[in-house]
Design an enzyme around this catalytic site. Structure first.
Site, mmCIF file in Angstrom:
data_model
loop_
_atom_site.group_PDB
_atom_site.id
_atom_site.type_symbol
_atom_site.label_atom_id
_atom_site.label_comp_id
_atom_site.label_asym_id
_atom_site.label_seq_id
_atom_site.Cartn_x
_atom_site.Cartn_y
_atom_site.Cartn_z
ATOM 1 N N LYS A 162 0.840 -1.185 0.000
ATOM 2 C CA LYS A 162 0.000 0.000 0.000
ATOM 3 C C LYS A 162 0.881 1.244 0.000
ATOM 4 O O LYS A 162 1.792 1.358 0.842
ATOM 5 C CB LYS A 162 -0.920 -0.014 1.228
ATOM 6 C CG LYS A 162 -2.019 -1.056 1.134
ATOM 7 C CD LYS A 162 -2.967 -0.739 0.002
ATOM 8 C CE LYS A 162 -4.246 -1.533 0.085
ATOM 9 N NZ LYS A 162 -5.123 -1.264 -1.075
ATOM 10 N N ASP A 191 -0.249 -0.240 -4.611
ATOM 11 C CA ASP A 191 -1.641 0.225 -4.722
ATOM 12 C C ASP A 191 -1.765 1.526 -3.933
ATOM 13 O O ASP A 191 -1.560 1.532 -2.720
ATOM 14 C CB ASP A 191 -2.584 -0.843 -4.151
ATOM 15 C CG ASP A 191 -4.055 -0.430 -4.249
ATOM 16 O OD1 ASP A 191 -4.347 0.634 -4.833
ATOM 17 O OD2 ASP A 191 -4.904 -1.190 -3.743
ATOM 18 N N GLU A 217 -1.383 0.237 -9.054
ATOM 19 C CA GLU A 217 -2.855 0.235 -8.970
ATOM 20 C C GLU A 217 -3.354 1.562 -8.395
ATOM 21 O O GLU A 217 -2.858 2.006 -7.350
ATOM 22 C CB GLU A 217 -3.272 -0.941 -8.077
ATOM 23 C CG GLU A 217 -4.761 -1.070 -7.808
ATOM 24 C CD GLU A 217 -5.078 -2.406 -7.096
ATOM 25 O OE1 GLU A 217 -4.437 -3.431 -7.422
ATOM 26 O OE2 GLU A 217 -5.944 -2.403 -6.208
ATOM 27 N N ASP A 242 -8.921 -0.364 -9.978
ATOM 28 C CA ASP A 242 -9.630 -1.141 -8.948
ATOM 29 C C ASP A 242 -10.954 -0.439 -8.655
ATOM 30 O O ASP A 242 -11.949 -0.679 -9.339
ATOM 31 C CB ASP A 242 -8.729 -1.270 -7.710
ATOM 32 C CG ASP A 242 -9.411 -1.925 -6.525
ATOM 33 O OD1 ASP A 242 -10.502 -2.496 -6.713
ATOM 34 O OD2 ASP A 242 -8.879 -1.872 -5.387
ATOM 35 N N LYS A 266 -12.933 -8.101 -8.197
ATOM 36 C CA LYS A 266 -13.234 -8.452 -6.809
ATOM 37 C C LYS A 266 -14.626 -9.074 -6.768
ATOM 38 O O LYS A 266 -15.620 -8.366 -7.037
ATOM 39 C CB LYS A 266 -13.191 -7.201 -5.925
ATOM 40 C CG LYS A 266 -11.781 -6.642 -5.751
ATOM 41 C CD LYS A 266 -11.780 -5.439 -4.822
ATOM 42 C CE LYS A 266 -10.367 -4.970 -4.546
ATOM 43 N NZ LYS A 266 -10.329 -3.706 -3.775
ATOM 44 N N GLN A 294 -11.333 -7.312 -1.177
ATOM 45 C CA GLN A 294 -11.999 -6.168 -0.560
ATOM 46 C C GLN A 294 -11.952 -6.291 0.963
ATOM 47 O O GLN A 294 -12.852 -5.882 1.657
ATOM 48 C CB GLN A 294 -13.426 -6.053 -1.062
ATOM 49 C CG GLN A 294 -13.906 -4.625 -0.927
ATOM 50 C CD GLN A 294 -14.899 -4.279 -1.974
ATOM 51 O OE1 GLN A 294 -14.567 -4.221 -3.156
ATOM 52 N NE2 GLN A 294 -16.130 -4.066 -1.563
HETATM 53 C C1 MUC Z 1 -7.545 -2.549 -2.391
HETATM 54 O O1 MUC Z 1 -7.100 -3.231 -3.296
HETATM 55 O O2 MUC Z 1 -7.708 -1.363 -2.592
HETATM 56 C C2 MUC Z 1 -8.855 -1.301 0.236
HETATM 57 C C3 MUC Z 1 -10.047 -0.673 0.097
HETATM 58 C C4 MUC Z 1 -10.891 -1.522 -0.623
HETATM 59 O O3 MUC Z 1 -12.048 -1.317 -0.983
HETATM 60 O O4 MUC Z 1 -10.233 -2.661 -0.940
HETATM 61 C C5 MUC Z 1 -8.970 -2.643 -0.293
HETATM 62 C C6 MUC Z 1 -7.863 -3.196 -1.075
HETATM 63 MG MG MG Z 2 -6.884 -1.485 -4.701
#
Ligand code: MUC
Ligand code: MG
Length: 367
Positions: A162, A191, A217, A242, A266, A294
């Site tokens: 992240k 991401d 991402e 995403d 997702k 998620q």
């Molecule tokens: C992600 O990939 O962003 C964080 C917020 C969400 O909605 O999913 C996560 C993971």
């Molecule tokens: Mg994401």
């Protein structure tokens, strides 16, 4: 196989280790267990994990939209009438996880009725996926320690890092520390959850050019339309959409608008039916997909791996299937295990989501 009742049960399970990222933080899995019952006594099960800061859904809104708007429209339809069910649900915009959970519960019913695993019905490509672990915000040393622990305990060698904080003081430092500690054989991608600007993102990607990242991402918001397009055109790696591409129409917009070159699927937000549409759309366009997370519990993780393993395109990259490891407990009778960096689908009819009644009684919030 007529739908005779729909339950939406709120439950809350704390995280031992909260996950923090640019757009929010998860300290407790405040999810909704969705159960669809048929007149033949079959029950389909799935979960809806609200992410208020991303899609605006909350536990309360999911229960309300299922109870007051969706259930009354689908009662009396059969599990074989999924297109009709979706025609009803899609009249209402938004509410992605509520819709997705209903869809996956219907697939669970179909699998049970046929005596076959849902993953096989979806495509049956393989019975397992390599797992990618998400490393949330922390000082660089703690992020390295977490990745090493996950690698040593579960054999996971793919990490989504992240980013979206101070790019040079925090994120680039953390990514560099991870690469140095984990070595060249580990796969790393980033991401940003829209935390950086387009110019910050470009500079950070430049600074990290030697780190061998595989994907980037949502580094900046897709609503910064020209900036994002400018960034994606310069990205040295596929740029994953995403939260900006949560359904087929948005996938089209982002890809054709030059705002993404890969897509995160997702099941928590597109279930199986709409996830298949997105997957086939990406295959047709020659765009790579990654199975995202998620921040699902083991219930949602079983759904993700069932879908991801079912198709060649979604099984190609490691799937994000390990967030449940941060939870203090879960609802399944038989817990999932990740070994050698791999998670297997559940054999048997349906999705194999067997809920432990004692755990549900302990964690449900409505009694
Ligand atoms: C992600 O990939 O962003 C964080 C917020 C969400 O909605 O999913 C996560 C993971
Ligand atoms: Mg994401």
């Amino acid at each position: 196989m007529k739908i005779v009742a729909v339950e939406a049960i709120p439950f809350a399970i704390p995280y031992a280790k909260p996950l923090t990222f640019a757009s929010g933080e998860v300290r407790t899995a405040d999810h909704v267990l969705v159960r669809v019952h048929t007149d033949e006594g079959l029950t389909g099960t799935a979960e809806a994990p609200p992410r208020p800061y991303t899609y605006g859904e909350t536990q309360e809104s999911i229960i309300a939209v299922i109870g007051r708007i969706f259930a009354p429209q689908i009662l009396g339809l059969t599990a074989l009438e999924r297109e009709t069910v979706h025609a009803c649900l899609d009249r209402t915009v938004g509410n992605p996880t509520a819709k997705a959970a209903l869809d996956m519960a219907l697939w669970d019913i179909l699998g049970q009725a046929a005596g076959m695993p849902v993953s096989g019905l979806l495509g049956g490509y393989t019975d397992r996926m390599r797992v990618s672990h998400m490393v949330g915000f922390a000082p660089a040393g703690e992020m390295v320690a977490e990745a090493e622990r996950i690698r040593d305990t579960h054999g996971i060698t793919t990490f989504k890092v992240k980013v979206g904080r101070q790019p040079y003081r925090e994120d680039v430092v953390a990514c560099r520390a991870l690469r140095e500690a984990l070595g060249a054989d580990v796969e790393l991608y980033i991401d940003g959850n829209r935390g950086w600007s387009a110019s910050d993102s470009a500079r950070a990607l430049h600074e990290m050019a030697d780190l061998g990242l595989t994907f980037a991402e949502e580094l900046c918001p897709a609503d910064d339309v020209l900036g994002r397009r400018w960034l994606v055109a310069r990205s040295p790696v596929p740029f994953i959409a995403d939260e900006s591409a949560t359904r087929a129409a948005e996938v089209t917009r982002e890809l054709l608008g030059g705002s993404a070159t890969a897509i995160s699927i997702k099941t928590a937000r597109t279930g199986f039916t709409a996830s298949q549409r997105v997957l086939h759309q990406c295959e047709g366009l020659g765009v790579e997909v990654v199975m995202g997370n998620q921040i699902d519990s083991q219930i949602g993780t079983l759904c993700s791996v069932a879908f991801g393993a079912a198709h060649r395109a979604s099984a190609q990259h490691a799937g994000e299937l390990s967030n449940y490891l941060g939870m203090t407990d879960d609802l399944l009778t038989e817990p999932l295990t990740i070994e050698n960096g791999t998670l297997h689908i559940r054999e048997g009819a349906g999705l194999g989501i067997d809920i432990d009644p004692a755990k549900l009684a302990r964690y449900r919030q409505d009694r």
